[in-house]
Structure formats: C-alpha cells, structure tokens
Scaffold this motif. Sequence first.
Motif, PDB file in Angstrom:
ATOM      1  N   PRO A 125      32.589 -20.290  35.439  1.00  0.00           N
ATOM      2  CA  PRO A 125      31.887 -19.499  36.528  1.00  0.00           C
ATOM      3  C   PRO A 125      32.679 -19.338  37.701  1.00  0.00           C
ATOM      4  O   PRO A 125      33.540 -20.291  38.356  1.00  0.00           O
ATOM      5  N   MET A 126      32.911 -18.149  38.204  1.00  0.00           N
ATOM      6  CA  MET A 126      33.873 -17.751  39.118  1.00  0.00           C
ATOM      7  C   MET A 126      33.122 -17.517  40.606  1.00  0.00           C
ATOM      8  O   MET A 126      31.944 -17.074  40.553  1.00  0.00           O
ATOM      9  N   GLY A 127      33.748 -18.292  41.849  1.00  0.00           N
ATOM     10  CA  GLY A 127      32.888 -18.094  42.964  1.00  0.00           C
ATOM     11  C   GLY A 127      32.245 -19.230  43.260  1.00  0.00           C
ATOM     12  O   GLY A 127      31.563 -19.539  44.265  1.00  0.00           O
ATOM     13  N   VAL A 128      32.396 -20.445  42.498  1.00  0.00           N
ATOM     14  CA  VAL A 128      31.636 -21.524  42.566  1.00  0.00           C
ATOM     15  C   VAL A 128      32.556 -22.908  43.097  1.00  0.00           C
ATOM     16  O   VAL A 128      33.680 -22.694  42.687  1.00  0.00           O
ATOM     17  N   ARG A 129      32.081 -23.926  43.599  1.00  0.00           N
ATOM     18  CA  ARG A 129      33.070 -24.822  43.945  1.00  0.00           C
ATOM     19  C   ARG A 129      33.152 -25.765  42.442  1.00  0.00           C
ATOM     20  O   ARG A 129      32.221 -25.928  41.874  1.00  0.00           O
ATOM     21  N   ARG A 165      35.974 -29.037  40.683  1.00  0.00           N
ATOM     22  CA  ARG A 165      36.942 -30.197  40.763  1.00  0.00           C
ATOM     23  C   ARG A 165      37.828 -30.022  39.521  1.00  0.00           C
ATOM     24  O   ARG A 165      37.225 -30.272  38.238  1.00  0.00           O
ATOM     25  N   LEU A 166      39.230 -29.824  39.585  1.00  0.00           N
ATOM     26  CA  LEU A 166      40.236 -30.148  38.474  1.00  0.00           C
ATOM     27  C   LEU A 166      40.514 -31.261  38.302  1.00  0.00           C
ATOM     28  O   LEU A 166      41.379 -31.867  39.160  1.00  0.00           O
ATOM     29  N   ARG A 167      40.487 -31.874  37.347  1.00  0.00           N
ATOM     30  CA  ARG A 167      41.154 -33.156  36.849  1.00  0.00           C
ATOM     31  C   ARG A 167      42.186 -33.014  35.780  1.00  0.00           C
ATOM     32  O   ARG A 167      42.001 -32.764  34.610  1.00  0.00           O
ATOM     33  N   ALA A 168      43.501 -33.072  36.248  1.00  0.00           N
ATOM     34  CA  ALA A 168      44.457 -32.849  35.307  1.00  0.00           C
ATOM     35  C   ALA A 168      45.241 -34.263  34.817  1.00  0.00           C
ATOM     36  O   ALA A 168      45.927 -34.671  35.646  1.00  0.00           O
ATOM     37  N   ALA A 169      44.653 -34.567  33.982  1.00  0.00           N
ATOM     38  CA  ALA A 169      44.963 -35.675  33.078  1.00  0.00           C
ATOM     39  C   ALA A 169      44.656 -35.552  31.574  1.00  0.00           C
ATOM     40  O   ALA A 169      43.642 -34.913  31.387  1.00  0.00           O
ATOM     41  N   GLY A 170      45.285 -36.019  30.542  1.00  0.00           N
ATOM     42  CA  GLY A 170      45.074 -35.784  29.251  1.00  0.00           C
ATOM     43  C   GLY A 170      45.102 -34.434  28.812  1.00  0.00           C
ATOM     44  O   GLY A 170      46.050 -33.379  29.183  1.00  0.00           O
ATOM     45  N   GLU A 171      43.948 -33.795  28.434  1.00  0.00           N
ATOM     46  CA  GLU A 171      43.596 -32.443  28.111  1.00  0.00           C
ATOM     47  C   GLU A 171      42.968 -31.795  29.145  1.00  0.00           C
ATOM     48  O   GLU A 171      42.793 -30.545  28.970  1.00  0.00           O
ATOM     49  N   GLY A 172      42.705 -32.493  30.379  1.00  0.00           N
ATOM     50  CA  GLY A 172      42.149 -31.761  31.528  1.00  0.00           C
ATOM     51  C   GLY A 172      40.688 -31.319  31.402  1.00  0.00           C
ATOM     52  O   GLY A 172      40.070 -31.334  30.495  1.00  0.00           O
ATOM     53  N   ARG A 173      39.975 -31.610  32.766  1.00  0.00           N
ATOM     54  CA  ARG A 173      38.650 -31.505  32.879  1.00  0.00           C
ATOM     55  C   ARG A 173      38.238 -30.569  34.084  1.00  0.00           C
ATOM     56  O   ARG A 173      39.061 -30.735  35.054  1.00  0.00           O
ATOM     57  N   LEU A 174      37.309 -29.733  33.838  1.00  0.00           N
ATOM     58  CA  LEU A 174      36.894 -28.964  35.067  1.00  0.00           C
ATOM     59  C   LEU A 174      35.357 -29.144  35.315  1.00  0.00           C
ATOM     60  O   LEU A 174      34.934 -29.047  34.618  1.00  0.00           O
ATOM     61  N   GLU A 175      35.322 -29.826  36.563  1.00  0.00           N
ATOM     62  CA  GLU A 175      33.685 -30.251  36.948  1.00  0.00           C
ATOM     63  C   GLU A 175      33.306 -29.102  37.817  1.00  0.00           C
ATOM     64  O   GLU A 175      33.793 -29.024  38.975  1.00  0.00           O
ATOM     65  N   ILE A 176      32.404 -28.549  37.281  1.00  0.00           N
ATOM     66  CA  ILE A 176      31.472 -27.496  38.142  1.00  0.00           C
ATOM     67  C   ILE A 176      30.632 -28.254  39.055  1.00  0.00           C
ATOM     68  O   ILE A 176      29.721 -28.934  38.689  1.00  0.00           O
ATOM     69  N   LEU A 177      30.950 -28.047  40.379  1.00  0.00           N
ATOM     70  CA  LEU A 177      29.970 -28.685  41.535  1.00  0.00           C
ATOM     71  C   LEU A 177      28.821 -27.943  41.828  1.00  0.00           C
ATOM     72  O   LEU A 177      27.990 -28.677  42.651  1.00  0.00           O
ATOM     73  N   GLU A 178      28.581 -26.548  41.429  1.00  0.00           N
ATOM     74  CA  GLU A 178      27.456 -26.139  42.075  1.00  0.00           C
ATOM     75  C   GLU A 178      26.957 -25.030  40.847  1.00  0.00           C
ATOM     76  O   GLU A 178      27.956 -24.449  40.322  1.00  0.00           O
ATOM     77  N   PRO A 179      25.950 -24.682  40.805  1.00  0.00           N
ATOM     78  CA  PRO A 179      25.487 -23.617  39.706  1.00  0.00           C
ATOM     79  C   PRO A 179      25.780 -22.126  40.384  1.00  0.00           C
ATOM     80  O   PRO A 179      26.076 -21.878  41.338  1.00  0.00           O
ATOM     81  N   ALA A 180      26.036 -21.362  39.230  1.00  0.00           N
ATOM     82  CA  ALA A 180      26.513 -19.955  39.598  1.00  0.00           C
ATOM     83  C   ALA A 180      25.292 -19.107  39.778  1.00  0.00           C
ATOM     84  O   ALA A 180      25.529 -18.119  40.359  1.00  0.00           O
ATOM     85  N   VAL A 181      24.177 -19.484  39.370  1.00  0.00           N
ATOM     86  CA  VAL A 181      23.059 -18.685  39.659  1.00  0.00           C
ATOM     87  C   VAL A 181      21.858 -19.908  40.079  1.00  0.00           C
ATOM     88  O   VAL A 181      21.940 -21.004  39.617  1.00  0.00           O
ATOM     89  N   ARG A 182      20.738 -19.400  40.584  1.00  0.00           N
ATOM     90  CA  ARG A 182      19.550 -20.133  41.042  1.00  0.00           C
ATOM     91  C   ARG A 182      18.533 -19.896  40.112  1.00  0.00           C
ATOM     92  O   ARG A 182      18.194 -18.733  39.938  1.00  0.00           O
ATOM     93  N   ARG A 225      30.377 -11.090  47.753  1.00  0.00           N
ATOM     94  CA  ARG A 225      30.395 -12.781  47.471  1.00  0.00           C
ATOM     95  C   ARG A 225      29.349 -12.791  46.305  1.00  0.00           C
ATOM     96  O   ARG A 225      28.828 -13.933  46.202  1.00  0.00           O
ATOM     97  N   TRP A 226      29.653 -12.059  45.160  1.00  0.00           N
ATOM     98  CA  TRP A 226      28.955 -12.314  43.828  1.00  0.00           C
ATOM     99  C   TRP A 226      29.779 -13.397  43.334  1.00  0.00           C
ATOM    100  O   TRP A 226      30.763 -13.126  42.873  1.00  0.00           O
ATOM    101  N   THR A 227      28.929 -14.349  42.564  1.00  0.00           N
ATOM    102  CA  THR A 227      29.476 -15.032  41.589  1.00  0.00           C
ATOM    103  C   THR A 227      29.317 -14.263  39.992  1.00  0.00           C
ATOM    104  O   THR A 227      28.590 -13.381  40.039  1.00  0.00           O
ATOM    105  N   SER A 228      30.361 -14.746  39.188  1.00  0.00           N
ATOM    106  CA  SER A 228      30.273 -14.102  38.243  1.00  0.00           C
ATOM    107  C   SER A 228      30.775 -14.762  37.167  1.00  0.00           C
ATOM    108  O   SER A 228      31.345 -16.184  37.232  1.00  0.00           O
ATOM    109  N   LEU A 229      30.807 -14.673  35.901  1.00  0.00           N
ATOM    110  CA  LEU A 229      31.122 -15.486  34.650  1.00  0.00           C
ATOM    111  C   LEU A 229      32.420 -14.660  33.767  1.00  0.00           C
ATOM    112  O   LEU A 229      32.205 -13.768  33.462  1.00  0.00           O
TER     113      LEU A 229
END
Length: 297
Positions: free
Chosen positions: A272-276, A278-295, A109-113
């Motif tokens: 960042p892989m393995g984090v929560r 939110r994908l917003r698919a409108a226009g050119e698209g945005r990805l909102e990263i909801l938590e850090p991959a590292v502390r 369960r390691w996050t990665s980039l």
Amino acid sequence: MRVVSTASPADRDAFSRGIAELERLGYRVRVGATMRPEGYFAGSLLRRKAELESALQDPDASAVICARGGYGTATLLDQLRLPRRLRPKLLVGYSDVTMLQAYLWTQYRWTSLHGPMVAAGWNHGAGHASGYDLNSFLDASGGKRKSWTIALDGEALTHGEDSGVLLGGCITLIETTLGTPWEFDTRGAILFLEDRGVKPYQLDRMLLHLMQAGKFRGVRGIVLGDFPDCETPAESTVSVHDVCRRILTPLRVPIVFGAPIGHTTRPLLTLPMGVRARLRAAGEGRLEILEPAVRAE
C-alpha cells in the motif's frame, strides 16, 4: 471495481483469465468498451483519457485496477480534467502505472496499491509464478486490519529499522517523474524501487540520478525488488546487487534487496502506497504496515 487501460494493450487471453480470477474471488468487475490499439498504446489518447476520467469519478467503483503496464500512462497526466475534490478510491497496478500513482498521491493524496494487474498478475493466479500473493492483497485492499506484516523474502543489505510513509514504484518511472508536478517528495519515506530488464550500468545511472536529484536525502529506509532479467553481461562481473550495495549502503538506512514486488517472477506482493510503515532490515526483511490504505465502510 473498474478496469482501465492507460498504457499498452493487454493480451486478450491473459486479460480474460485475469477477469475470471477477480470474479472467482467475488469482485464485481466492470470493463470499458473495447478499444482499438494504436501502435504501442491500448487505444487513442482521447479514449484512454475518457475511460480513466470516468473510472476515477465513478461513484459505484471503490477501486480502479489497471489492465497492464507497458507504456503510455504519462501521456494522459497533463490531459486529465478532474474536479478539485475527488472521492478517493484505490488504484491498483505497477510498472507504467507508477506515473498515475505518483500523480494521484501528489495532486490528491490518494493512497494506492502497488500490486497485480489484470493481465500481469491476476491472470496467473494466487501463489503461482508471475502470479500474485493473495494475503498481502487482501490485507491491503480489505480495510479490515489496522496493521499487518509483509514478509519481504529478500536480503538485508544494511541492518536496522525505521519508519516512514511508504512510497515508490518502478525505478524507471520514478526517475521519469523528476522535474514534473508529480515528482515524489521522498523525505521521511520508506522508499521501494523495482524494475526488470535493465543492465547493471543502467540501474547505476538511475540510482545516481536519483541521488544527485536529492531523492535519497532524508529517506528512512529502502526496499528493492529482485530485478529479473537483469543478469550481469558476459563482459562484466558487476551485478545489480553490487550496484545497489555500492551506491545505497553509504546512506546508512535500513535496506532490503530482493523482495518480490512489481516486476518479479515470484508471486507478487501488494504494497500500500502512501501509508505509514516500519521497515525491519534483518534476515529476509519485514515490512510492518502501520495504518490501513482504505477505511472499511
């Protein structure tokens, strides 16, 4: 950070430029002993395995960055001998490194980039063609921001928004994990897929295989790369864009096509892989990263 060569050998000049760029940004980079390439591998199985095991267990390294992709990472996975409990560190890479990222996610369960490699991104510099996007890398690797937004610079194939755990990588390697212990459970995921140099019918076959294997069942959204060097053959009128639209839009989930992720000639975004997220698919698209991959320490 430690540099590892898990797959194919890196071009010497590109490798040197990548190390210089990392050091310019203030990172302390440690490189292993020079390997002797064996065919299309950067070194022997034993040498590559030893280097990777050492780096993943190095208490002084907070990150492990891959020299390049190519082929060979999969040969290491069932040979690795790692302790059951392993202190997490960030693995950075894409392409063939997808296999190792899947391994570390499913087993630990390691996050990665999913981001630039020494001789495949860093060597071209920030903001340059075939280089890397500095802001998305710093946001993902710094651990200082609880959330941030990545502009995907793509095209919404299916509009909408949803959230889930961000998983994915190079689609050729994602397909290769099927039936292995490091196969992703994609239910509830925002799935990202990219590649280069595949013909439309080959992408069609991979997407169909993933569909029939149940990998799109329960997926919350999909981000697709821009698939360079995947032009429509002269004898056909079908593009990779057409293939993605035909196979994936019936899923009725948010989909963005054409993001500069993984194999791209544009500055490479770091996801960042393995984090929560939110994908917003409108226009050119945005990805909102909801938590850090590292502390942050």
